[in-house]
Scaffold this active site. Structure first.
Site, mmCIF file in Angstrom:
data_model
loop_
_atom_site.group_PDB
_atom_site.id
_atom_site.type_symbol
_atom_site.label_atom_id
_atom_site.label_comp_id
_atom_site.label_asym_id
_atom_site.label_seq_id
_atom_site.Cartn_x
_atom_site.Cartn_y
_atom_site.Cartn_z
ATOM 1 C CB CYS A 117 -0.901 0.019 1.215
ATOM 2 S SG CYS A 117 0.040 0.064 2.732
ATOM 3 C CB CYS A 129 4.404 -0.306 1.882
ATOM 4 S SG CYS A 129 3.378 -1.559 2.629
ATOM 5 C CG ASP A 154 -4.710 -27.032 -10.055
ATOM 6 O OD1 ASP A 154 -4.469 -28.248 -10.061
ATOM 7 O OD2 ASP A 154 -4.322 -26.242 -9.177
ATOM 8 C CG ASP A 181 -3.305 -22.069 -7.495
ATOM 9 O OD1 ASP A 181 -3.404 -23.175 -8.070
ATOM 10 O OD2 ASP A 181 -3.162 -21.953 -6.272
ATOM 11 C CG ASP A 195 -1.840 -25.386 -11.852
ATOM 12 O OD1 ASP A 195 -1.904 -26.610 -11.947
ATOM 13 O OD2 ASP A 195 -2.319 -24.736 -10.912
#
Lengths: 47, 817
Positions: B104, B107, B520, B715, B719
């Site tokens: 953000c 940070c 998946d 993900d 994959d």
């Protein structure tokens, strides 16, 4: 007469724009909206 | 603190630093400045303490509600990685680095103020969009090592920027389009002034001298648009032509260039000019390209793929002998991973990731291999067990002998498989290119016949040429050039607002043709984390059994233990004599009663009589079972499974309604897969069980060989090859970097429902494209005969052109609704 003037003005604006983008004016278009809320010299801990 | 998550359960606390909710009993509780704080991990605790001590607690009030909880990952980056990017300045040095872990705006504020507080730092500026930082410092006061350590100490990971990174390449492409578009837009706006004047002059009458002057101004202004802004189209049409193709770019080039050439001739022949057509086509299409390249730059990480998973430094054991090691005489030295060769011995501490493929020589531990295999549970690694680079060591110290390192590891093999798949991927022709393939040759033929016909009839070279060129100008109007790009531009911006990034425009069109959606299982259909499903007791009531089990499991950090403890909401009982038996289970005593919790075989080993059939039936159905014995008597078992995502069923149902086949790939056995399908309860849902990670891409390929267009949703690292092989790869945004890089569409929010939304948008988009093309062709159908016969009136043609363009614009805007 007006045509050359308008063209010259246009080119000047373009040159300024190109100079600004070359020098990184548009590199971070996200930052300013956050930075304007930061006060540089304040004490970090104010709460 | 402004944001405090509501606690739903009594035993869950939010980490004081990252707000991640953790089990109270597993949290690290430390007192900072007299206040008792709980943390999810040692990393968060250390960052919190530093921020409090150095007076940066304002960070916590600065960050907004969009803050996503997530633990600090400890980084130990060698400064050598950055040496190449350091440049010398007048007073010291300057370095550009990429920062990972920024979540953000607060940070960035923290990094900038925290670093600039250090002595010797001259300036630090972090880019909010790209998360790249430029740091300059004074020679002799502070050094690179200290700067890197300072960044790491507050929980961010500095990484080198390399020119060959896809992110850097996309950044450059984006910048290039930005310049070309801005210059195009600028000149087009100037040009409009004269064009409007010329059109007005046509109706109201205009002084000939003024008219000529305006026309020359228009020529002057459209020239840079044609040859600078339009350069990408010129280049790519010639490249295509050399290979004997015609593409969308050819059409854009032809449309703009013939209008340009025609207008130059018209200027000298005292006819009407069409310089505005030239600039408008190029500028509008460039806007689309610019938005597309911004999307690409956003999804590709500035981080080199392998770097993220493989540590840059390792604990090396020189002259390793088991005796000297166990006696403590031999201790490890930290060396860069580059110096390690096969046959070397390395020490891997709990919490570190394993740096190389190898064999365990000493120690035992649980290793999280979920990124490489389909197993969501940690695997037990004992002596002689094989470990893989990039996987995470959870709870025990290991000594491994290196077998493969660098480019020969399993992780690297997957990365290579992705690259191979990328190279061999056959492009699907999109509708615009297909149309253009027929259209361009036809128009050229018509233009040529017009020339011959006119020359045959009139024997006038000039008239014949002008008529032939006017066919080309009129036949390649804005409407046709805009038909596809505009629809795709609007579709892209619509899905971007919803939190989906499409890396290339035409992917939206390809997705609309997908007939098979392959999912998946682990991490995509399911959450990839264990949840208690059922408590089956024998002789006890459920509450008591859970109370006993949770009280003992809270002492362990095993995933199963965490899942069970999380289910329990009451107070815990005191456990004495707690013991953890890796890979087997736990034991301890509560109120003098002996409790054993663990696998079925562990209970049997302890001499407990167990209802084997009942338990194994559950295991066969895909559940994990934790068995409990009290005083050596079987008391029951708790089944756990990877829980299905909340919106998975809804999304699959929606896909079923749209007549596409959904297939789930899983590494589980057939029975477990069937149970999953049963639980999902979606009609026509297919599954393929017992798929190994390397087979996933083959499954996709076999569907494609049967003539099916495939979309793959996944993900994990494993994959990645399948995501690349599929016609459209869709990665879930919380997934791994490699998966995101290998895919065409990235769901930035962790919602499966977005798959349905994107698919719907793509179907609408294709419909709109077809309507747009229909309009554009209707226009051609009417205008080309007029152009061929030379009876076309310039203003009539201009008006008709604008109307058909506007129709295309408004029709495309319907997508955004």
């Amino acid at each position: 007469m007006m045509i050359p003037i308008s063209l010259i003005l246009g080119v000047i604006v373009l040159v300024i724009f190109l100079w600004a983008s070359k020098s990184g004016e548009f590199e971070d278009i996200e930052g300013p909206k956050y930075r304007m809320l930061d006060d540089d010299d304040e004490d970090y801990d104010d709460d | 603190m402004t944001t405090t998550k509501t606690m739903t359960t009594t035993n869950v606390v939010a980490c004081k630093h990252c707000l991640l909710e953790t089990n109270k009993n597993q949290a690290i509780i430390e007192s900072v400045n007299g206040e008792e704080c709980s943390f999810c991990c040692p990393g968060c605790a250390s960052v919190y303490k530093i921020l409090q001590e150095e007076g940066f607690s304002k960070f916590y009030s600065k960050r907004d509600d969009n803050w996503e909880p997530g633990a600090v990952s400890p980084s130990n980056v060698s400064e050598e990685l950055f040496v190449d990017s350091v440049t010398e300045t007048d007073t010291g040095y300057e370095v550009s680095i990429a920062l990972s872990g920024i979540r953000c705006a607060a940070c960035i504020w923290l990094i900038e103020t925290y670093l600039s507080k250090a002595e010797g730092i001259e300036s630090i500026r972090v880019n909010y969009a790209t998360h790249k930082a430029k740091i300059s410092w004074t020679k002799g006061v502070i050094n690179l090592r200290e700067i890197i350590d300072r960044i790491s100490s507050i929980g961010y990971c500095p990484l080198p920027i390399s020119d060959s990174d896809t992110a850097t390449i996309y950044e450059k492409e984006k910048k290039d389009y930005f310049f070309r578009f801005s210059i195009g837009a600028f000149f087009s706006m100037q040009l409009m002034i004269y064009t409007v004047a010329l059109y007005a002059g046509y109706f109201q009458g205009i002084d000939t001298g003024l008219r000529t002057m305006f026309q020359y101004a228009a020529w002057l202004l459209s020239t840079p648009v044609m040859f600078y802004s339009g350069m990408p189209f010129i280049k790519s049409s010639f490249q295509a032509l050399r290979r004997g193709h015609t593409t969308m770019d050819t059409l854009i080039f032809m449309g703009s260039f013939t209008a340009y050439v025609y207008s130059v001739f018209a200027l000298f022949l005292d006819k009407d000019v069409y310089f505005d057509t030239t600039s408008m086509i190029i500028t509008l299409i460039l806007l689309g390209r610019y938005i597309e390249s911004s999307a690409k730059a956003r999804t590709s990480n500035a981080v080199s793929k392998l770097l993220t998973y493989q540590p840059s430094q390792v604990k090396f054991l020189e002259n390793f002998y088991l005796e000297t090691y166990t006696s403590g005489e031999l201790s490890s030295t930290t060396v860069p991973v580059k110096q390690i060769r096969p046959g070397d011995y390395l020490e891997v501490m709990p919490g570190d990731s394993i740096p190389a493929d190898g064999i365990v020589i000493y120690g035992s531990s649980e290793v999280n291999e979920s990124m490489l295999t389909v197993e969501s549970l940690p695997q037990i690694k004992d002596i002689d067990g094989k470990v893989f680079a990039g996987t995470g060591n959870i709870n025990g110290k290991l000594v491994i002998m290196v077998e493969n390192i660098g480019s020969t590891t399993t992780l690297s093999r997957i990365v290579r498989a992705v690259e191979d798949a990328q190279a061999s991927k056959a492009p699907i022709q999109n509708i615009a290119d297909m149309v253009v393939g027929y259209f361009v040759p036809t128009i050229i033929a018509i233009g040529f016949s017009t020339f011959i016909g006119w020359y045959y009839l009139t024997h006038e070279l000039l008239t014949s040429t002008m008529n032939a060129v006017s066919v080309l100008v009129i036949a390649c109007p804005c409407a046709l050039g805009l038909a596809t790009p505009l629809a795709i531009l609007i579709a892209t911006s619509k899905i971007t607002k919803l939190g989906v990034v499409a890396k290339a425009g035409d992917i939206i069109e390809i997705l609309s043709k997908a007939e098979t959606f392959i999912f998946d299982k682990t991490g995509t259909i399911t959450k990839g984390e264990l949840k208690v499903e059922e408590i089956i007791t024998s002789g006890y009531d459920k509450e008591t059994l859970l109370k006993y089990t949770a009280s003992i499991e809270r002492n362990s950090s095993h995933l199963i233990a965490k899942a069970i403890t999380d289910t329990y909401l009451e107070d815990f009982m005191t456990v004495d004599d707690f013991k953890e038996h890796p890979g087997k289970g736990l034991s301890g005593s509560i109120n003098g009663q002996e409790i054993i919790a663990g696998t079925l075989s562990y209970l049997k080993e302890k001499g407990v009589e167990t209802p084997d059939e009942l338990v194994t039936e559950h295991i066969k159905n895909g559940y994990t079972a934790a068995c409990i014995a009290i005083d050596n008597k079987f008391a029951g078992f708790i089944t756990l499974s990877d829980s299905i995502r909340d919106d998975a069923r809804e999304m699959l149902l929606a896909l079923a309604k749209r007549n596409v086949t959904a297939v789930i790939l899983t590494g589980d056995n057939r029975l477990a897969a069937e149970k999953l399908i049963e639980r999902l309860d979606v009609p026509n849902l297919e599954y393929i069980a017992e798929v190994t990670p390397f087979e996933k891409a083959d499954v996709v390929r076999s569907y494609q060989q049967n003539g099916k267009r495939c979309a793959m949703v996944g993900d994990g690292i494993n994959d990645a090859p399948a995501l690349t092989t599929a016609d459209v790869g869709i990665a879930i945004g919380q997934g791994t970097d490699i998966a995101i890089e290998s895919s065409d569409i990235v769901l930035m929010r962790d919602e499966l429902k977005l798959v349905e939304t994107v698919f719907d948008t793509s179907v609408t988009t294709l419909k709109v494209i077809k309507q747009n093309l229909f309009w554009a062709f209707s226009y051609n159908f009417v205008m080309i005969p007029l152009a061929v016969t030379g009876t076309i009136h310039p203003v009539f043609s201009a008006a008709f052109m604008s109307v058909s363009s506007l129709l295309v614009v408004f029709n495309s805007l319907r997508i955004s609704r």
